[in-house]
Scaffold this motif. Structure first.
Motif, PDB file in Angstrom:
ATOM      1  N   PRO A  16       7.301 -14.165  13.043  1.00  0.00           N
ATOM      2  CA  PRO A  16       5.962 -14.474  12.536  1.00  0.00           C
ATOM      3  C   PRO A  16       5.888 -14.222  11.036  1.00  0.00           C
ATOM      4  O   PRO A  16       6.362 -13.174  10.560  1.00  0.00           O
ATOM      5  CB  PRO A  16       5.061 -13.517  13.312  1.00  0.00           C
ATOM      6  CG  PRO A  16       5.826 -13.202  14.559  1.00  0.00           C
ATOM      7  CD  PRO A  16       7.274 -13.193  14.147  1.00  0.00           C
ATOM      8  N   PRO A  17       5.330 -15.120  10.281  1.00  0.00           N
ATOM      9  CA  PRO A  17       5.325 -14.969   8.820  1.00  0.00           C
ATOM     10  C   PRO A  17       4.579 -13.732   8.336  1.00  0.00           C
ATOM     11  O   PRO A  17       4.876 -13.208   7.263  1.00  0.00           O
ATOM     12  CB  PRO A  17       4.637 -16.260   8.334  1.00  0.00           C
ATOM     13  CG  PRO A  17       3.871 -16.768   9.521  1.00  0.00           C
ATOM     14  CD  PRO A  17       4.679 -16.369  10.714  1.00  0.00           C
ATOM     15  N   GLU A  18       3.617 -13.222   9.122  1.00  0.00           N
ATOM     16  CA  GLU A  18       2.852 -12.061   8.693  1.00  0.00           C
ATOM     17  C   GLU A  18       3.557 -10.737   9.007  1.00  0.00           C
ATOM     18  O   GLU A  18       3.149  -9.672   8.526  1.00  0.00           O
ATOM     19  CB  GLU A  18       1.468 -12.050   9.349  1.00  0.00           C
ATOM     20  CG  GLU A  18       1.471 -11.908  10.854  1.00  0.00           C
ATOM     21  CD  GLU A  18       1.580 -13.239  11.589  1.00  0.00           C
ATOM     22  OE1 GLU A  18       1.226 -13.270  12.774  1.00  0.00           O
ATOM     23  OE2 GLU A  18       2.004 -14.233  10.962  1.00  0.00           O
ATOM     24  N   LEU A  19       4.627 -10.788   9.817  1.00  0.00           N
ATOM     25  CA  LEU A  19       5.287  -9.547  10.249  1.00  0.00           C
ATOM     26  C   LEU A  19       5.845  -8.715   9.098  1.00  0.00           C
ATOM     27  O   LEU A  19       5.633  -7.483   9.076  1.00  0.00           O
ATOM     28  CB  LEU A  19       6.402  -9.863  11.250  1.00  0.00           C
ATOM     29  CG  LEU A  19       7.159  -8.650  11.802  1.00  0.00           C
ATOM     30  CD1 LEU A  19       6.202  -7.705  12.529  1.00  0.00           C
ATOM     31  CD2 LEU A  19       8.283  -9.099  12.741  1.00  0.00           C
ATOM     32  N   PRO A  20       6.551  -9.292   8.138  1.00  0.00           N
ATOM     33  CA  PRO A  20       7.086  -8.450   7.055  1.00  0.00           C
ATOM     34  C   PRO A  20       6.013  -7.661   6.314  1.00  0.00           C
ATOM     35  O   PRO A  20       6.205  -6.476   6.010  1.00  0.00           O
ATOM     36  CB  PRO A  20       7.787  -9.460   6.132  1.00  0.00           C
ATOM     37  CG  PRO A  20       8.144 -10.596   7.031  1.00  0.00           C
ATOM     38  CD  PRO A  20       7.014 -10.688   8.013  1.00  0.00           C
ATOM     39  N   ILE A  22       3.023  -6.796   7.500  1.00  0.00           N
ATOM     40  CA  ILE A  22       2.478  -5.787   8.418  1.00  0.00           C
ATOM     41  C   ILE A  22       3.363  -4.554   8.427  1.00  0.00           C
ATOM     42  O   ILE A  22       2.879  -3.421   8.336  1.00  0.00           O
ATOM     43  CB  ILE A  22       2.341  -6.369   9.839  1.00  0.00           C
ATOM     44  CG1 ILE A  22       1.217  -7.409   9.885  1.00  0.00           C
ATOM     45  CG2 ILE A  22       2.071  -5.254  10.854  1.00  0.00           C
ATOM     46  CD1 ILE A  22       1.086  -8.114  11.214  1.00  0.00           C
ATOM     47  N   MET A  23       4.660  -4.753   8.516  1.00  0.00           N
ATOM     48  CA  MET A  23       5.584  -3.627   8.568  1.00  0.00           C
ATOM     49  C   MET A  23       5.651  -2.900   7.228  1.00  0.00           C
ATOM     50  O   MET A  23       5.810  -1.664   7.181  1.00  0.00           O
ATOM     51  CB  MET A  23       6.975  -4.110   8.983  1.00  0.00           C
ATOM     52  CG  MET A  23       7.016  -4.721  10.379  1.00  0.00           C
ATOM     53  SD  MET A  23       6.217  -3.657  11.639  1.00  0.00           S
ATOM     54  CE  MET A  23       7.254  -2.186  11.528  1.00  0.00           C
ATOM     55  N   LYS A  24       5.512  -3.636   6.149  1.00  0.00           N
ATOM     56  CA  LYS A  24       5.507  -3.001   4.828  1.00  0.00           C
ATOM     57  C   LYS A  24       4.296  -2.086   4.676  1.00  0.00           C
ATOM     58  O   LYS A  24       4.419  -0.936   4.223  1.00  0.00           O
ATOM     59  CB  LYS A  24       5.498  -4.069   3.739  1.00  0.00           C
ATOM     60  CG  LYS A  24       5.455  -3.505   2.320  1.00  0.00           C
ATOM     61  CD  LYS A  24       5.430  -4.629   1.292  1.00  0.00           C
ATOM     62  CE  LYS A  24       5.352  -4.075  -0.132  1.00  0.00           C
ATOM     63  NZ  LYS A  24       5.314  -5.167  -1.142  1.00  0.00           N
ATOM     64  N   GLN A  25       3.106  -2.590   5.056  1.00  0.00           N
ATOM     65  CA  GLN A  25       1.894  -1.792   4.957  1.00  0.00           C
ATOM     66  C   GLN A  25       1.941  -0.593   5.914  1.00  0.00           C
ATOM     67  O   GLN A  25       1.481   0.500   5.574  1.00  0.00           O
ATOM     68  CB  GLN A  25       0.663  -2.658   5.246  1.00  0.00           C
ATOM     69  CG  GLN A  25       0.452  -3.792   4.265  1.00  0.00           C
ATOM     70  CD  GLN A  25       0.364  -3.291   2.823  1.00  0.00           C
ATOM     71  OE1 GLN A  25      -0.251  -2.267   2.541  1.00  0.00           O
ATOM     72  NE2 GLN A  25       0.982  -4.021   1.904  1.00  0.00           N
ATOM     73  N   PHE A  26       2.503  -0.797   7.093  1.00  0.00           N
ATOM     74  CA  PHE A  26       2.647   0.288   8.061  1.00  0.00           C
ATOM     75  C   PHE A  26       3.543   1.397   7.507  1.00  0.00           C
ATOM     76  O   PHE A  26       3.223   2.585   7.600  1.00  0.00           O
ATOM     77  CB  PHE A  26       3.235  -0.262   9.360  1.00  0.00           C
ATOM     78  CG  PHE A  26       3.735   0.795  10.303  1.00  0.00           C
ATOM     79  CD1 PHE A  26       2.850   1.547  11.058  1.00  0.00           C
ATOM     80  CD2 PHE A  26       5.096   1.042  10.433  1.00  0.00           C
ATOM     81  CE1 PHE A  26       3.307   2.523  11.931  1.00  0.00           C
ATOM     82  CE2 PHE A  26       5.563   2.016  11.303  1.00  0.00           C
ATOM     83  CZ  PHE A  26       4.668   2.754  12.054  1.00  0.00           C
ATOM     84  N   THR A  27       4.642   1.013   6.903  1.00  0.00           N
ATOM     85  CA  THR A  27       5.575   2.004   6.349  1.00  0.00           C
ATOM     86  C   THR A  27       4.934   2.785   5.214  1.00  0.00           C
ATOM     87  O   THR A  27       5.056   4.019   5.140  1.00  0.00           O
ATOM     88  CB  THR A  27       6.848   1.305   5.848  1.00  0.00           C
ATOM     89  OG1 THR A  27       7.451   0.572   6.935  1.00  0.00           O
ATOM     90  CG2 THR A  27       7.845   2.319   5.302  1.00  0.00           C
ATOM     91  N   LYS A  28       4.227   2.105   4.328  1.00  0.00           N
ATOM     92  CA  LYS A  28       3.546   2.786   3.225  1.00  0.00           C
ATOM     93  C   LYS A  28       2.479   3.744   3.756  1.00  0.00           C
ATOM     94  O   LYS A  28       2.310   4.851   3.239  1.00  0.00           O
ATOM     95  CB  LYS A  28       2.930   1.746   2.281  1.00  0.00           C
ATOM     96  CG  LYS A  28       3.955   0.949   1.489  1.00  0.00           C
ATOM     97  CD  LYS A  28       3.344  -0.266   0.822  1.00  0.00           C
ATOM     98  CE  LYS A  28       2.342   0.109  -0.226  1.00  0.00           C
ATOM     99  NZ  LYS A  28       1.828  -1.103  -0.939  1.00  0.00           N
ATOM    100  N   ALA A  29       1.762   3.310   4.804  1.00  0.00           N
ATOM    101  CA  ALA A  29       0.718   4.160   5.393  1.00  0.00           C
ATOM    102  C   ALA A  29       1.335   5.409   6.016  1.00  0.00           C
ATOM    103  O   ALA A  29       0.789   6.509   5.891  1.00  0.00           O
ATOM    104  CB  ALA A  29      -0.062   3.372   6.444  1.00  0.00           C
ATOM    105  N   ALA A  30       2.468   5.259   6.691  1.00  0.00           N
ATOM    106  CA  ALA A  30       3.125   6.402   7.319  1.00  0.00           C
ATOM    107  C   ALA A  30       3.607   7.397   6.268  1.00  0.00           C
ATOM    108  O   ALA A  30       3.501   8.617   6.453  1.00  0.00           O
ATOM    109  CB  ALA A  30       4.297   5.924   8.169  1.00  0.00           C
ATOM    110  N   ILE A  31       4.101   6.894   5.156  1.00  0.00           N
ATOM    111  CA  ILE A  31       4.578   7.767   4.083  1.00  0.00           C
ATOM    112  C   ILE A  31       3.415   8.550   3.480  1.00  0.00           C
ATOM    113  O   ILE A  31       3.518   9.751   3.203  1.00  0.00           O
ATOM    114  CB  ILE A  31       5.313   6.948   3.004  1.00  0.00           C
ATOM    115  CG1 ILE A  31       6.625   6.401   3.575  1.00  0.00           C
ATOM    116  CG2 ILE A  31       5.588   7.807   1.766  1.00  0.00           C
ATOM    117  CD1 ILE A  31       7.327   5.430   2.666  1.00  0.00           C
ATOM    118  N   ARG A  32       2.273   7.889   3.278  1.00  0.00           N
ATOM    119  CA  ARG A  32       1.115   8.573   2.712  1.00  0.00           C
ATOM    120  C   ARG A  32       0.533   9.602   3.667  1.00  0.00           C
ATOM    121  O   ARG A  32       0.101  10.674   3.265  1.00  0.00           O
ATOM    122  CB  ARG A  32       0.017   7.560   2.336  1.00  0.00           C
ATOM    123  CG  ARG A  32       0.313   6.727   1.120  1.00  0.00           C
ATOM    124  CD  ARG A  32      -0.969   6.183   0.501  1.00  0.00           C
ATOM    125  NE  ARG A  32      -1.801   5.463   1.436  1.00  0.00           N
ATOM    126  CZ  ARG A  32      -1.677   4.169   1.719  1.00  0.00           C
ATOM    127  NH1 ARG A  32      -0.720   3.468   1.145  1.00  0.00           N
ATOM    128  NH2 ARG A  32      -2.497   3.585   2.564  1.00  0.00           N
TER     129      ARG A  32
END
Length: 216
Positions: A16-20, A22-32
């Protein structure tokens, strides 16, 4: 019968084109946010994302100001997350509060300790619980109110941390009412003096205002 090996080529796999993103924002959120239990927090994150709700994400990484021995308790950043998620409801169902709390990976014992400070049998008035959360962050009434101002303010970080006088008065009166050593007349006198002090500032109370004349 063994399952035959299946070969896939790039053309057969649909990403899905939106997946990258989504995962980028998820990773940044987890780090914060630095959740103690990544799986539990991830469940809360994607549930909120799917339902269009505020995400359980801190604005920035913070050093824990924990109330638990294992440094996993409530912090100003986590209380701010809860406020964003629940403040739109004047009264929150206990089950919903428990789920949001759990998804932020905080100890359930701490939640129970806070709930025992008042009678929440018919739901949890959010601003009262928010006040109790501030009291868990600060040892004194004044420290608790500083946390409240810093979490609720719309001023830029490092600014005056102003909030509306009525909001300040409600939180202060509620917490003071739980202190058996503080007389109601003393609270009323303090708030009246504070209201007069901030009248020229459009009834916005900042940390500097209530630190000048305070009730100890």
């Amino acid at each position: 019968m063994p399952v035959p090996d299946v070969m896939f080529c790039a053309q057969q796999i649909h990403v899905p084109p939106e997946l990258p993103n989504i995962m980028k924002q998820f990773t940044k959120a987890a780090i914060r946010t630095q959740p103690r239990d990544v799986l539990q927090w991830s469940y809360g994150y994607f549930s909120a994302l799917a339902n269009g709700e505020p995400l359980p994400v801190k604005e920035r990484v913070e050093m824990p100001v924990a109330t638990q021995k294992n440094d996993s308790g409530l912090t100003p950043g986590l209380l701010k997350v809860l406020h964003k998620q629940l403040a739109k409801k004047e009264t929150v169902e206990l089950r919903e509060l428990q789920i949001k709390w759990k998804n932020l990976c905080m100890p359930v014992e701490q939640l129970h300790d806070l709930l025992r400070l008042d009678d929440f049998a018919e739901g949890v008035p959010w601003m009262k619980f928010f006040a109790l959360g501030c009291s868990a962050l600060g040892g004194s009434l004044i420290t608790s109110m500083k946390h409240a101002c810093e979490i609720l303010t719309e001023d830029p970080e490092g600014g005056a941390a102003r909030i509306p006088y009525d909001t300040f008065a409600f939180l202060y009166s509620y917490l003071a009412g739980l202190d058996e050593g503080m007389a109601p007349a003393e609270v009323e006198s303090y708030l009246a003096a504070l209201k007069e002090q901030v009248a020229r500032k459009e009834y916005m109370v900042g940390v500097a205002d209530f630190s000048v004349k305070r009730v100890e």
